[in-house]
Design a protein around this motif. Sequence first.
Motif, mmCIF file in Angstrom:
data_model
loop_
_atom_site.group_PDB
_atom_site.id
_atom_site.type_symbol
_atom_site.label_atom_id
_atom_site.label_comp_id
_atom_site.label_asym_id
_atom_site.label_seq_id
_atom_site.Cartn_x
_atom_site.Cartn_y
_atom_site.Cartn_z
ATOM 1 N N GLY A 218 0.969 -1.304 0.020
ATOM 2 C CA GLY A 218 0.053 -0.020 -0.381
ATOM 3 C C GLY A 218 0.927 1.737 0.242
ATOM 4 N N VAL A 219 1.823 1.369 -0.152
ATOM 5 C CA VAL A 219 2.918 2.450 -0.513
ATOM 6 C C VAL A 219 2.038 3.119 -1.836
ATOM 7 N N ALA A 220 2.550 4.777 -1.435
ATOM 8 C CA ALA A 220 1.535 5.469 -2.091
ATOM 9 C C ALA A 220 2.212 6.024 -3.657
ATOM 10 N N PHE A 221 3.853 6.124 -2.812
ATOM 11 C CA PHE A 221 4.659 6.808 -4.524
ATOM 12 C C PHE A 221 5.540 6.133 -4.386
ATOM 13 N N GLY A 222 6.269 6.232 -5.337
ATOM 14 C CA GLY A 222 7.454 5.489 -5.392
ATOM 15 C C GLY A 222 8.305 6.370 -6.470
ATOM 16 N N SER A 265 -17.188 1.013 1.113
ATOM 17 C CA SER A 265 -16.577 1.252 -0.192
ATOM 18 C C SER A 265 -16.407 3.029 -0.471
ATOM 19 N N LEU A 266 -15.722 3.372 -1.488
ATOM 20 C CA LEU A 266 -15.807 4.313 -2.202
ATOM 21 C C LEU A 266 -16.564 4.970 -2.632
ATOM 22 N N SER A 348 -10.384 1.973 -4.091
ATOM 23 C CA SER A 348 -9.297 2.257 -3.723
ATOM 24 C C SER A 348 -10.135 1.690 -1.840
ATOM 25 N N ASP A 349 -8.800 1.249 -1.823
ATOM 26 C CA ASP A 349 -9.111 1.286 -0.054
ATOM 27 C C ASP A 349 -9.044 2.339 1.109
ATOM 28 N N PRO A 466 -0.714 -8.738 4.468
ATOM 29 C CA PRO A 466 -1.950 -7.890 4.434
ATOM 30 C C PRO A 466 -3.250 -7.552 3.929
ATOM 31 N N LYS A 467 -2.653 -7.550 2.783
ATOM 32 C CA LYS A 467 -3.699 -6.731 1.402
ATOM 33 C C LYS A 467 -4.568 -8.347 1.292
#
Length: 581
Positions: A218-222, A265-266, A348-349, A466-467
């Motif tokens: 779940g890391v947002a950015f890379g 849920s979104l 999306s979570d 985790p996911k």
Amino acid sequence: MSILDKEELHAHFQPIVDLKQGRILGFEGLIRGPVNSTLASPAQLFDIAARHGLLLPLEAACRRVIIRQFAERQLPGNLFLNTNPDCFFSPAFSVDMLVDIAKQNNFPASRIVLEITESRPVTGGYQALLRSLTPYRNAGIKIALDDLGAGFSSLRLWYELQPDFVKIDMHFVQEIDRDPLKKHFTTAVQHLTALSGSCLIAEGIETHEELRILQELGVAFGQGYLLGKPMGLASPTMNPDVLATIQRENERIQLHQQGRKTNHSLSLMMQTVAPVSPETLSETVYQRFANDPELYALPVVADGRPIGMLDRQTLLELFAGHYKRDLYGRKPCHRLMDTNPLVVDATSDLSVVSQQVVAEGRSQLSKGFIVTEGGYYRGIASAYDVMRAMSAHQLNQARYANPLTQLPGNVPIDEQVDMLIANNVPFVACYADLDHFKPFNDVYGYRKGDDIIRLTANLLLDISQPKRDFVGHIGGDDFIVLMQSADWEHRCRMALQRFDQDVSNLFLPGHREQGGFMGVNRQGENTLIPLTSLSIGAVVVPSGACSTHHDLAELAAEVKHMAKMTQGSSLSICHMSQAWR
């Protein structure tokens, strides 16, 4: 000094990418010296500057060059600027100077992110640094902490500064798919960033395997060579192959998460708002906002896909001045829209969405964002809706959590099983139970009993993904793990092996040597009780194999009982349509 006087410096830009959607968050500005010279390398350039006491003048020149070239190339998103902490204590630097440089290049200062590098200790002290950053934050400039895990005291600096972004050092990213300790460290940092309101950026991504693990966590950015190398003529758009890789992996993750959807849920909290086309007149947009006080944003959509967003407050303020309505009213709305709005997929979570909202800055908290499905427009939602749903979800989790382990209890477990079944998702239900726990509790006391239960809970969390997997605490020494991991059996056997290793530390040396302790068995007889072990009964549940959690509970208990008939830690497996093996 001629290099500084003539500014014979060149900027390279490396993209920082949203690992959920594949869009570009921004670019890190990197400096290069004169071409074909010994000072072309930034390491050499800064080393020579340090020797001659010219580090701060070089820093100032780098800012001017990077901002100017970033603006000239019209690159999207935020500009990340590496900044030595000493700059914040020098009278040669000020927020007004930085804002002026941005203005001279018609570049919004609010798109600047100052990366604080920690190549040496903060000489002015944390509190002084915190005070010096306040004017920058007031000007809308964001703060990032660079190279977490490689500095002198970056955890302390993180705590004191509460930055908008945290960049985890590439040491913990590279080969993360092969090093469990790096994965655990990154997971812990990811949890801390979510709690602190920061957003995590993983540096040094070079392989598809590293990218896959980071997306799963779940890391947002890379950032890294796989996503884009530093280039003088950096592309304003994502490489199509890299974008396809990110989207393909996220689609795979989403398929595994289909059974984990909840009422929060979104897609259930978004509003279905009729969009406008790019050529819709701004006067028409103004009238829609004026006639609907609850309408906070309007998406601009072309061919079913969002291309921008119109914000209520921004547009109404623009039309409020004299003659502004005449000036802007007959122009197409695409000239006034935000061309880089926050776009979030409906699957999306919520924790990831909240991180994305925070990443956009404080202004996003009062704005809306666009919700898509498969890239096509579906509706809009607000940060308030997300935070409210997350709060409700967390309160519900706390209500039914086991007080000892804080794991979900019976109600969430049953709900999770029913959701997996309803979504026709194949999974494996693993019923874990401690052997000889009551005699251990009687001999060693309830505090040691609590220790062994917490040890088991942490171990089951540790071997789960985790996911993909869900860990619950039924009560006492009984646990349930609902696994979608393809290597679930290996993970279960690893749990048994590690349990036997870790639990031995809870026994007295004499008991370890004789392989047990004297206690009372179920028949009330005083006898040698074997050391506590772990039994797991695993039920493989194919899609459509059962209708409710009641169908599964009885079978899982029977399979667990079969496992407990074997001496020591053991695993028993049952396929719902097959006999035990």
